[in-house]
Enzyme design. Structure first.
Site, PDB file in Angstrom:
ATOM      1  N   ILE A   1       0.803  -1.235   0.000  1.00 25.78           N
ATOM      2  CA  ILE A   1       0.000   0.000   0.000  1.00 25.78           C
ATOM      3  C   ILE A   1       0.826   1.269   0.000  1.00 25.78           C
ATOM      4  O   ILE A   1       0.337   2.316  -0.321  1.00 25.78           O
ATOM      5  CB  ILE A   1      -1.034   0.081   1.154  1.00 25.78           C
TER       6      ILE A   1
ATOM      7  N   ASP B   1       6.507  15.319  10.626  1.00 25.81           N
ATOM      8  CA  ASP B   1       6.343  15.128   9.180  1.00 25.81           C
ATOM      9  C   ASP B   1       4.865  15.028   8.821  1.00 25.81           C
ATOM     10  O   ASP B   1       4.424  14.107   8.148  1.00 25.81           O
ATOM     11  CB  ASP B   1       7.110  13.862   8.737  1.00 25.81           C
TER      12      ASP B   1
ATOM     13  N   TYR C   1      10.832   4.919   3.889  1.00 27.07           N
ATOM     14  CA  TYR C   1      11.682   4.128   4.777  1.00 27.07           C
ATOM     15  C   TYR C   1      11.446   2.642   4.647  1.00 27.07           C
ATOM     16  O   TYR C   1      11.880   1.846   5.459  1.00 27.07           O
ATOM     17  CB  TYR C   1      11.459   4.562   6.234  1.00 27.07           C
ATOM     18  N   GLY C   2      10.726   2.243   3.630  1.00 31.03           N
ATOM     19  CA  GLY C   2      10.419   0.829   3.492  1.00 31.03           C
ATOM     20  C   GLY C   2       8.994   0.687   3.003  1.00 31.03           C
ATOM     21  O   GLY C   2       8.280   1.674   2.889  1.00 31.03           O
ATOM     22  N   THR C   3       8.604  -0.548   2.740  1.00 26.40           N
ATOM     23  CA  THR C   3       7.285  -0.748   2.165  1.00 26.40           C
ATOM     24  C   THR C   3       6.256  -0.983   3.260  1.00 26.40           C
ATOM     25  O   THR C   3       6.564  -1.587   4.281  1.00 26.40           O
ATOM     26  CB  THR C   3       7.334  -1.964   1.216  1.00 26.40           C
ATOM     27  N   VAL C   4       5.057  -0.479   3.029  1.00 27.41           N
ATOM     28  CA  VAL C   4       3.950  -0.743   3.936  1.00 27.41           C
ATOM     29  C   VAL C   4       3.014  -1.714   3.224  1.00 27.41           C
ATOM     30  O   VAL C   4       2.685  -1.524   2.058  1.00 27.41           O
ATOM     31  CB  VAL C   4       3.213   0.570   4.309  1.00 27.41           C
TER      32      VAL C   4
END
Ligand SMILES: Nc1ncnc2c1ncn2[C@@H]1O[C@H](COP(=O)(O)OP(=O)(O)O)[C@@H](O)[C@H]1O
Ligand SMILES: [Mg+2]
Length: 306
Positions: free
Chosen positions: A15, A140, A20-23
């Protein structure tokens, strides 16, 4: 921390190809519920996970106990040892239908109604006031980091892991958007919770405009775009000891915000300007923003006028 991610959570789709990486969207095979899995790779030594990671995870878990309606639920945290040097920490969140960016894009023309915007803003500020009262800064805030359920409930996401990220960020070159950054961050002076209020102001304007308010492509350009609207602040408000001097900018006069955010009412414009205040010490707090006349309904407003 538990140790059984891959057994309990069955991936369904990717998604977010986040910075910082995949969700991943996944299904909890025990409850059947959808969850969002976010993994961070953490460097380890003979003592195991770094103390900063343990502290940040503990903070997220502590916040979770308050069960705040405007913060995304953290359901589980799992650690998987990858090697002697690396452990994968997976955060398991409730799955929320969409983020605010998608929500705004999906809103049929002419966009969200003023009442809908007010409701979203109230929820956003409630979530923020909660984080700030627990001494947590988001840092953020932007539409991609704010989730909205299909019932229209706002849930703040992607906060609280700043230190874990900063280790990881050294390894991954990332492009972070500048559009929601306040002057003090662009000028690299010390900053605190007012940072989030600035971002909230930018998002408030964007809900009306259906496009971002300040779209700079570098730190200087971003600051220039801001000052063109809010005006060049007086000399004594410009932080000292910064590389970027006030002299780099023309003596812009403040322009009426309604020029940029046309559908906003008078009280809304007032609140927006209290958020988009150059000096972080003069910027409104989340708690005070919730008390602003913009949020008083018509009835109470006429009563106080009498
Ligand atoms: N709990 C969630 N439910 C649904 N979508 C999510 C959830 N958390 C994150 N996302 C989606 O994944 C994207 C990236 O997640 P985020 O936590 O912001 O990670 P990153 O640190 O990579 O920005 C978000 O912008 C959002 O679209
Ligand atoms: Mg994010």
């Amino acid at each position: 921390m538990a140790h059984a991610t891959s057994i309990q959570y069955e991936p369904v789709a990717e998604i977010g190809g986040g910075a910082y990486g995949t969700v991943y969207k996944a299904r909890d095979t025990e409850s059947g519920q959808f969850v969002a899995l976010k993994s961070v790779r953490v460097q380890t030594d003979q003592n195991g996970l770094p103390i900063s990671t343990v502290r940040e995870v503990a903070l997220l878990k502590r916040l979770e106990q308050f069960d705040h309606p405007n913060v995304v639920r953290l359901m589980d945290v799992c650690a998987t040892k990858r090697s002697d040097q690396e452990t994968k920490v997976t955060l398991v969140f409730e799955h929320v239908d969409q983020d605010l960016k998608t929500y705004l894009e999906r809103a049929p023309a002419p966009g969200l109604s003023p009442d809908r915007i007010k409701d979203l803003m109230r929820q956003l500020l409630c979530g923020l006031a909660f984080l700030h009262s627990n001494r947590v800064m988001h840092r953020d805030l932007k539409p991609e980091n704010i989730l909205v359920t299909s019932q229209g409930q706002v849930k703040l996401a992607d906060f609280g892991l700043a230190r874990i990220y900063s280790c990881h960020m050294a390894l991954t070159p990332v492009v972070v958007t500048l559009w929601y950054r306040p002057p003090e961050v662009l000028l690299q002076t010390s900053y605190a919770t007012p940072v989030d209020i600035w971002s909230t102001g930018c998002i408030f304007a964007e809900m009306f405009r259906r496009k971002p308010l300040f779209c700079g492509d570098s730190e200087v350009d971003q600051l220039g775009k801001i000052l063109e609207v809010i005006g060049l602040p007086p000399e004594d408000e410009w932080p000292t000891d910064v590389t970027l001097s006030r002299k780099n900018f023309p003596s812009f006069m403040p322009r009426p915000i309604a020029e940029f955010v046309s559908e906003i009412n008078e009280q809304g414009a007032q609140l927006l300007m209290n958020m988009l205040t150059f000096d972080p010490l003069k910027r409104i707090s989340a708690l005070n923003a919730l008390e602003h006349p913009y949020f008083r309904d018509e009835e109470t407003l006429t009563q106080t006028k009498r």
